[in-house]
Every structure is written in C-alpha cells, then in structure tokens.
Design a protein around this motif. Sequence first.
Motif, mmCIF file in Angstrom:
data_model
loop_
_atom_site.group_PDB
_atom_site.id
_atom_site.type_symbol
_atom_site.label_atom_id
_atom_site.label_comp_id
_atom_site.label_asym_id
_atom_site.label_seq_id
_atom_site.Cartn_x
_atom_site.Cartn_y
_atom_site.Cartn_z
ATOM 1 N N ASP A 152 14.200 101.188 21.015
ATOM 2 C CA ASP A 152 13.800 100.014 21.929
ATOM 3 C C ASP A 152 12.557 98.840 22.241
ATOM 4 O O ASP A 152 12.815 97.221 22.005
ATOM 5 N N GLU A 153 11.900 99.488 21.867
ATOM 6 C CA GLU A 153 10.066 98.827 22.380
ATOM 7 C C GLU A 153 9.576 97.715 20.864
ATOM 8 O O GLU A 153 9.111 96.894 21.629
ATOM 9 N N VAL A 154 10.341 98.489 19.786
ATOM 10 C CA VAL A 154 10.467 97.404 18.928
ATOM 11 C C VAL A 154 11.431 96.257 18.006
ATOM 12 O O VAL A 154 11.386 95.329 17.413
ATOM 13 N N MET A 155 12.555 96.517 18.945
ATOM 14 C CA MET A 155 13.524 95.739 17.786
ATOM 15 C C MET A 155 12.938 94.050 18.427
ATOM 16 O O MET A 155 14.332 93.448 17.992
ATOM 17 N N ALA A 156 13.077 93.544 19.712
ATOM 18 C CA ALA A 156 13.388 92.332 19.976
ATOM 19 C C ALA A 156 11.492 91.600 19.328
ATOM 20 O O ALA A 156 12.299 90.848 18.590
ATOM 21 N N GLN A 157 10.808 92.648 18.887
ATOM 22 C CA GLN A 157 10.095 91.505 17.543
ATOM 23 C C GLN A 157 10.007 91.816 16.286
ATOM 24 O O GLN A 157 10.086 90.701 16.057
ATOM 25 N N GLN A 158 10.607 92.804 15.956
ATOM 26 C CA GLN A 158 11.618 92.628 14.554
ATOM 27 C C GLN A 158 12.663 91.414 14.432
ATOM 28 O O GLN A 158 12.662 91.114 13.870
ATOM 29 N N ALA A 159 13.364 91.769 15.726
ATOM 30 C CA ALA A 159 14.449 89.978 15.980
ATOM 31 C C ALA A 159 13.921 89.112 15.478
ATOM 32 O O ALA A 159 14.590 88.270 14.615
ATOM 33 N N LYS A 160 12.863 88.471 16.242
ATOM 34 C CA LYS A 160 12.525 87.361 16.760
ATOM 35 C C LYS A 160 12.242 86.900 15.725
ATOM 36 O O LYS A 160 12.003 86.004 14.954
ATOM 37 N N GLN A 161 11.087 87.525 14.153
ATOM 38 C CA GLN A 161 10.496 88.108 13.655
ATOM 39 C C GLN A 161 11.843 87.831 12.646
ATOM 40 O O GLN A 161 11.436 86.883 11.274
ATOM 41 N N LEU A 162 12.660 88.668 12.913
ATOM 42 C CA LEU A 162 13.533 87.994 11.365
ATOM 43 C C LEU A 162 14.630 86.758 11.179
ATOM 44 O O LEU A 162 14.901 86.100 11.015
ATOM 45 N N ILE A 163 14.665 86.319 13.160
ATOM 46 C CA ILE A 163 15.300 84.714 13.480
ATOM 47 C C ILE A 163 14.561 83.608 12.108
ATOM 48 O O ILE A 163 14.708 82.934 12.165
ATOM 49 N N GLU A 164 12.620 84.136 13.003
ATOM 50 C CA GLU A 164 11.840 82.661 12.141
ATOM 51 C C GLU A 164 11.856 82.955 10.444
ATOM 52 O O GLU A 164 11.743 81.732 9.870
ATOM 53 N N ARG A 165 12.410 84.559 10.446
ATOM 54 C CA ARG A 165 12.248 84.060 8.621
ATOM 55 C C ARG A 165 13.717 83.306 7.965
ATOM 56 O O ARG A 165 13.753 82.788 6.973
#
Length: 273
Positions: A152-165
């Motif tokens: 839960d702690e890192v999912m949001a950050q990884q999701a946003k990075q993947l969206i930008e990619r």
Amino acid sequence: MKRDSIYYQIFKRFPGLLFELVDNPPLQGQNYRFESVEVKETAFRMDGVFLPPEDATSRAIFFAEVQFQKDEALYHRFITESLMYLNRNRSQYDDWFCVVIFSSRSLEPSDQKTHRIFLNSDQVQRIYLDELGATNQQPIGINLMQLTLASDEVMAQQAKQLIERVKLEETDTLPKNEILDIITTIAVYKFSTLSREEVEAMLGLTLEQTRVYQEAKAEGREEGREEGREEREAEMLKLTVPLLLKTGMSVEQIAQHLNVDIEAVQLSIQQNT
C-alpha cells in the motif's frame, strides 16, 4: 485484492503479455486468444488457456496459472488437468507448455519430485514476479503485473510512475487506454475503502474516463433499478396484504397469490402492526 480477477482481465486484454515472460515465445504470440475452457466428461474448467491463432504454423497451446498463495497440490492438479485437456483435444495442437506465475519463490510447492520430468524440462516454466528486477527496468507489460505485488505504501507511487511512462512511450501491442484501465482497476481493488475522488488524486487520473469507472457506474445504475423495484414491491405488499388478510387468506396463500416469498409477506404484516 482479487488478483485472480485482475490477471484474468490483464491476459484477456493483452494475451501477448504472457510471452514477455517465457523463454522461446511463439512467433504469433500477439495473436493468441486467452480463454476459459471446459474439459468435457471430466467436469472441470481451466481458466488460463492461451489458444494459438487458426493460421499459426505451429499449433502450440499454453496453460497458465497465477499463484499468490501456498498450494501444495498445485503441480499435481495443474499438470494433470493440462494433460487431460490435451487428451480431449489431441488433434488440435502439436505442442504444449505450462507457465506458472508465482508472486514469490516461497509459494512454490515443496514436492518437486513427483512431476520432475515436466518441471525439469522446457515444457513447464516457473516465473517469480518479485525476482524480475527493478520496475523501471522492465517492459510496461511486466510492470503491470508487478504492480499487483506492491505494498500500500509504494503502490500509488509506482502506479503514477507507470502512468507517466505509458503516456510517454509508444507501444503497438498495448493500447494506452487499456493499460490505464488495468492500472485503475488494480488501484480500485487495492484501495477499496477510498472514494473515487481519493483514487483520482492518488493516481492523477480522471476515473470517469476509464472503463472501470464506467462499469462501476453501470453497476450502480443497475443496483439503483433493483432497489427501486424492491421499494415498489414493498409498497405494494404494504397496501395489499392487509386487504387479503381480511378475506381470510393465510400467509402462505397470500404469498402464493402475489408470487412473493412467505418472509416478505410476514415482514409486511409486522410493518403494518
């Protein structure tokens, strides 16, 4: 998180993703179909089968299993069912492979001896998602699968990075809007207690533009219609039941006459007293 449902959606939309994980993928991997198939006369269904295109020169079939919990009977069941399906459809395929996707190596069954002839061959390949390397070094498709493992702690950050990619990179095999739908679906399952506005803020997306929101909206409309029907039925019972009771009809007779459950009639009587 309902990972079975997530992976069914991922593979249904992008069957070619499986072949980014396996050694020696088929030449027409992007044209395979991901299906749930029934094995006749044996009364079981296999939910992860990749069927080759009709015009494929090599008719290799791939069986896939995604495993996120310990199951000591996994290999026995999975390999046995795969062979049973092949036996029922032996004239349709000329080769077969099993792919087992584990979230981590610790979930692998301890008995690797019984089916060693397959496990030690190239026909069964085992993938460990947490050993595929850093997320920023993997293809987008693999990143999508790794996202289901994020805490839960890192999912949001990884999701946003993947969206930008996804927005920046060109890809012919993975439509951008479909990828965004999957990312959103994963987030909605992962953070089921958050409101739509909170998920939007977390991902930097407008959920109204995604399929998962449209499906949820349609489901909400259907639930609204169902609730409206139930309210109308309750109101009808409230008016009708007292009148029928005065005619001497029993609760059972009223339920049969109105084509409703006995419990509904009894509830209406309680509400009228």
